[in-house]
Design an enzyme around this catalytic site. Structure first.
Site, PDB file in Angstrom:
ATOM      1  N   CYS A   1      13.817  15.244  -0.976  1.00  0.00           N
ATOM      2  CA  CYS A   1      12.699  15.362  -1.918  1.00  0.00           C
ATOM      3  C   CYS A   1      12.674  16.757  -2.543  1.00  0.00           C
ATOM      4  O   CYS A   1      12.462  16.905  -3.750  1.00  0.00           O
ATOM      5  CB  CYS A   1      11.370  15.065  -1.222  1.00  0.00           C
ATOM      6  SG  CYS A   1      11.095  13.295  -0.950  1.00  0.00           S
TER       7      CYS A   1
ATOM      8  N   GLU B   1       0.815  -1.227   0.000  1.00  0.00           N
ATOM      9  CA  GLU B   1       0.000   0.000   0.000  1.00  0.00           C
ATOM     10  C   GLU B   1       0.844   1.271   0.000  1.00  0.00           C
ATOM     11  O   GLU B   1       0.762   2.100   0.926  1.00  0.00           O
ATOM     12  CB  GLU B   1      -0.974   0.004   1.179  1.00  0.00           C
ATOM     13  CG  GLU B   1      -2.060  -1.040   1.043  1.00  0.00           C
ATOM     14  CD  GLU B   1      -3.189  -0.870   2.054  1.00  0.00           C
ATOM     15  OE1 GLU B   1      -2.981  -0.234   3.095  1.00  0.00           O
ATOM     16  OE2 GLU B   1      -4.277  -1.403   1.788  1.00  0.00           O
TER      17      GLU B   1
ATOM     18  N   GLU C   1      -6.797  -7.846  -0.520  1.00  0.00           N
ATOM     19  CA  GLU C   1      -7.213  -7.766   0.881  1.00  0.00           C
ATOM     20  C   GLU C   1      -8.663  -7.339   0.986  1.00  0.00           C
ATOM     21  O   GLU C   1      -9.140  -6.516   0.207  1.00  0.00           O
ATOM     22  CB  GLU C   1      -6.405  -6.701   1.644  1.00  0.00           C
ATOM     23  CG  GLU C   1      -4.958  -6.988   1.880  1.00  0.00           C
ATOM     24  CD  GLU C   1      -4.307  -5.871   2.700  1.00  0.00           C
ATOM     25  OE1 GLU C   1      -5.022  -5.152   3.431  1.00  0.00           O
ATOM     26  OE2 GLU C   1      -3.084  -5.699   2.587  1.00  0.00           O
TER      27      GLU C   1
ATOM     28  N   CYS D   1       6.324  12.757   1.072  1.00  0.00           N
ATOM     29  CA  CYS D   1       7.472  13.212   1.861  1.00  0.00           C
ATOM     30  C   CYS D   1       7.853  14.629   1.436  1.00  0.00           C
ATOM     31  O   CYS D   1       7.777  14.968   0.250  1.00  0.00           O
ATOM     32  CB  CYS D   1       8.649  12.264   1.654  1.00  0.00           C
ATOM     33  SG  CYS D   1      10.077  12.690   2.668  1.00  0.00           S
TER      34      CYS D   1
HETATM   35  C1  GLA Z   1      -4.213  -2.386   4.906  1.00  0.00           C
HETATM   36  C2  GLA Z   1      -2.861  -3.042   4.988  1.00  0.00           C
HETATM   37  C3  GLA Z   1      -2.840  -4.233   5.879  1.00  0.00           C
HETATM   38  C4  GLA Z   1      -3.692  -4.029   7.090  1.00  0.00           C
HETATM   39  C5  GLA Z   1      -5.082  -3.692   6.655  1.00  0.00           C
HETATM   40  C6  GLA Z   1      -6.055  -3.558   7.784  1.00  0.00           C
HETATM   41  O1  GLA Z   1      -4.952  -2.763   3.841  1.00  0.00           O
HETATM   42  O2  GLA Z   1      -2.312  -3.365   3.749  1.00  0.00           O
HETATM   43  O3  GLA Z   1      -1.498  -4.459   6.246  1.00  0.00           O
HETATM   44  O4  GLA Z   1      -3.175  -2.998   7.840  1.00  0.00           O
HETATM   45  O5  GLA Z   1      -5.037  -2.455   6.006  1.00  0.00           O
HETATM   46  O6  GLA Z   1      -7.328  -3.195   7.327  1.00  0.00           O
HETATM   47 ZN    ZN Z   2      11.767  12.746   1.171  1.00  0.00          ZN
END
Ligand code: GLA
Ligand code: ZN
Length: 666
Positions: free
Chosen positions: A161, A148, A308, A156
């Site tokens: 940067c 993510e 996820e 940043c």
């Molecule tokens: C994100 C992250 C996971 C976890 C979930 C919880 O999607 O990628 O590592 O923290 O949130 O909802």
């Molecule tokens: Zn930076």
């Protein structure tokens, strides 16, 4: 062709949080729930590299060995998404600096500076070691780079940067004079005389966060720059893996309409798009549908991975509802209906420590097969193996395209005035929803899509297209002339790619095409609405306009709806159509309520000949098409009330709350 040989059903597993003696029991429990995949090593940098340059793979080896023993497929993360303590201590410049100038010390995650040479080389080295060690593992099916990107901390704003940004600008603009022109820097004495005068949009400089900024060209360019820096971090790790493994697909998990990264630019670098779906309590099913379509669009229309979702409640919303019986099945199937070829969870076993201990997991704190969550996951796993596996590789086909453009997102939400009520994803959704309600499949495309791409669609929708980049207006005009239907409206056609207003009256380069001039844009208070007469100049049904009202002077367009009420622009056009060549350009001047949007868009759908499927409002009907001619119709009751649906052959189907039907054309 399907990307994986099995329908992956599993998700994040963090056995490093548990004594090794418990692992086997957990895997057995998961196996009984039909879980066949584990995503591992997402946050293990500190264990893999306990001291700089010293690697220890013993625990990961045991995890892999156990998964192999149970024939679980493995999605292997590179583990670079949280900085280990020693690195933060020894190389503080690796850590991110926030928009308020706070330099982060050790802690949290997603906490690195994307420009830091030290971070990049250390992440590359780790990805490389992991790839070297596990390439060729028989159950390895996918690489998962980092996690993510951009989530949590945002961009940043550190000195590295800032310096890189100045070089980036120098390459882009060539001279400070050109930069001053592009950003309109004579405003408030912002004229710069040297590249070193450029300051990122920090709160103690020109920024009110990156969202609002005195110089809006600066905010858009800083976003472009940070997007590129972050994407470079991804491609560096990807390329490191590719030196060892030339075959296994590589991905990173995206986040739907997440603002800070231009996911279309990411999709071009990824073998397969994966994303994390976390609808909140109030998220409409049509919004979730749009996110799936967007992620499929980012991946060029190919099936994607649902990397996820939570099997029960989240932990990070202010209030986290448990999922109702059947709801996790519904959400999973909705993803499949929109093109997902996997269903994965965060996470497989619930943590007992850390801030995610109240986040749902397949194996809960009870550590047994008795919980409702576990039992629902088990039922879902068996159902997906029976009914979803055959859908793998099949495609969604759409005759309608809705534009979603990240630079436009930044441009629209970066405006100081005329209202702070515009949230781009919600406005795109406002235009998307009438199609969803009639079960019309939609592709999400970039505003810069080729004219040949546009011509594949009967209807192209450009919601709040404030930033009209070079070539876009010409493409849209050619599309309409050749018989296409363009639907656009309020806030469109105002900025160029430097985020400067295009002089000559709104909607700028779309003015001729739309056959109108938006002379003024009125803001509507958050608790107020403006009456709209949908009968055009005749009396008709009424709807409520919200957020903004475009005050329109016609230049060839015909009126479809007018403003009611008694304000000075009552009776003038609120929505219009303009015939150009063989096609039509529609302009919707205000953010209409749900019924109002449908009232205007339904006739466009009907006239275009795009097929619709009748169903109750909460029932979603989607189709996926396989190469062998099989057509899958996935019918999802997205609501928690029983209902019924009559299919196109006249057969009545009872739909329990969250029920899913999968029909084929055979
Ligand atoms: C994100 C992250 C996971 C976890 C979930 C919880 O999607 O990628 O590592 O923290 O949130 O909802
Ligand atoms: Zn930076």
């Amino acid at each position: 062709m399907a990307m994986f040989s099995d329908f992956l059903f599993g998700g994040d597993w963090n056995p490093e949080q548990w004594p090794q003696a418990t692992w086997e029991h957990d895997v057995e429990l998961l196996e009984q729930a039909h879980v066949n995949e584990a995503t591992i090593n997402v946050f293990s940098w500190a264990l893999l590299e306990p001291r700089e340059g010293e690697y220890d793979f013993s625990m990961l080896d045991s995890i892999v060995e156990l998964l192999n023993k149970h024939d679980f497929k493995i999605v292997m993360a590179t583990g670079t998404a949280a900085i280990p303590a020693w690195m933060a201590r020894r190389y503080p410049q690796v850590m991110r600096t926030g928009v308020d100038g706070t330099h982060q010390i050790f802690g949290g995650r997603h906490n690195f500076c994307p420009s830091s040479p030290k971070f990049r080389s250390a992440a590359r080295a780790l990805a490389s070691r992991v790839a070297q060690r596990y390439t060729g593992e028989k159950n390895l099916v996918c690489w998962h780079v980092n996690n993510e990107y951009g989530n949590g901390g945002g961009y940043c704003y550190c000195d590295t940067c800032a310096q890189e940004f100045r070089h980036w600008l120098e390459r882009k603009y060539g001279s400070v004079e050109a930069l001053n022109r592009a950003w309109c820097m004579n405003f408030w004495s912002h004229t710069i005389h040297d590249w070193s005068d450029v300051v990122p949009p920090v709160t103690y400089g020109d920024g009110i966060g990156t969202d609002k900024c005195v110089i809006s060209g600066l905010q858009v360019d800083y976003r472009r720059f940070q997007n590129e820096q972050m994407l470079a971090c991804y491609t560096i790790e990807r390329d490191a893996i590719r030196e060892f493994d030339t075959e296994t697909p590589i991905t990173t998990n995206l986040m739907g309409t997440f603002k800070d990264l231009d996911y279309f630019s990411w999709g071009r670098e990824m073998d397969v798009v994966s994303w994390d779906n976390y609808p909140g309590m109030d998220t409409q099913p049509s919004f979730t549908a749009m996110c799936h379509d967007l992620m499929r669009g980012v991946g060029g229309g190919k099936p994607f991975m649902l990397m996820e979702q939570t099997p029960n409640q989240q932990n990070w919303f202010p209030y986290c509802k448990v999922k109702r019986p059947g709801e996790v099945g519904k959400l999973s199937w909705q993803a499949v209906a929109h093109g997902a070829d996997t269903v994965q969870f965060f996470q497989l076993k619930q943590s007992i420590g850390g801030c995610e201990r109240f986040h749902g997991a397949v194996i809960g704190h009870d550590n047994s097969d008795r919980s409702r969550t576990y039992r629902e996951v088990r039922a879902l796993g068996s159902d997906l193996q029976d009914r979803a596996k055959q859908l793998m590789g099949s495609r969604v086909k759409a005759r309608v395209a809705v534009m979603f453009d990240w630079e436009n997102y930044w441009s629209l939400e970066g405006c100081v005035g005329p209202t702070q009520g515009l949230h781009y994803p919600d406005e795109v959704h406002r235009f998307y929803r009438p199609f969803w309600k009639r079960n019309v499949a939609v592709d999400m495309i970039e505003s810069t899509a080729d004219v040949d791409v546009l011509k594949q669609y009967d209807i192209v929708v450009a919601p709040t297209l404030i930033m009209v980049k070079p070539g876009v207006a010409d493409n849209l005009e050619e599309y309409v002339r050749s018989g296409g239907r363009l639907v656009t409206g309020y806030m469109s056609g105002i900025h160029n790619e430097f985020d400067l207003v295009i002089p000559g009256g709104y909607p700028g380069p779309l003015r001729e095409l739309c056959g109108l001039w938006v002379e003024e844009i009125d803001a509507i208070a958050p608790d107020a609405t403006i009456d709209v007469n949908l009968g055009g100049e005749e009396a008709g049904d009424h709807a409520d306009g919200t957020i903004v009202a475009s005050i329109i002077e016609l230049e060839g367009a015909q009126t479809l709806a007018t403003y009611g009420g008694d304000d000075f622009y009552a009776g003038t056009a609120a929505a219009t159509v303009h015939e150009v060549g063989d096609g039509k350009a529609y302009f919707i001047g205000t953010a209409l309520d749900d019924a109002g949007m449908s009232a205007l868009i339904d006739p466009i759908i009907d006239e275009s000949g795009v097929p619709t499927i009748d169903a109750p409002e909460n029932v979603e009907v989607m189709r996926r098409y396989a190469d062998d001619g099989t057509v899958f119709t996935i019918v999802t009751n997205t609501g928690d009330e029983a209902t019924e649906w009559t299919d196109e052959q006249g057969v009545l189907h009872q739909l329990n709350p969250f029920a899913v039907l999968v029909l084929t054309n055979e």
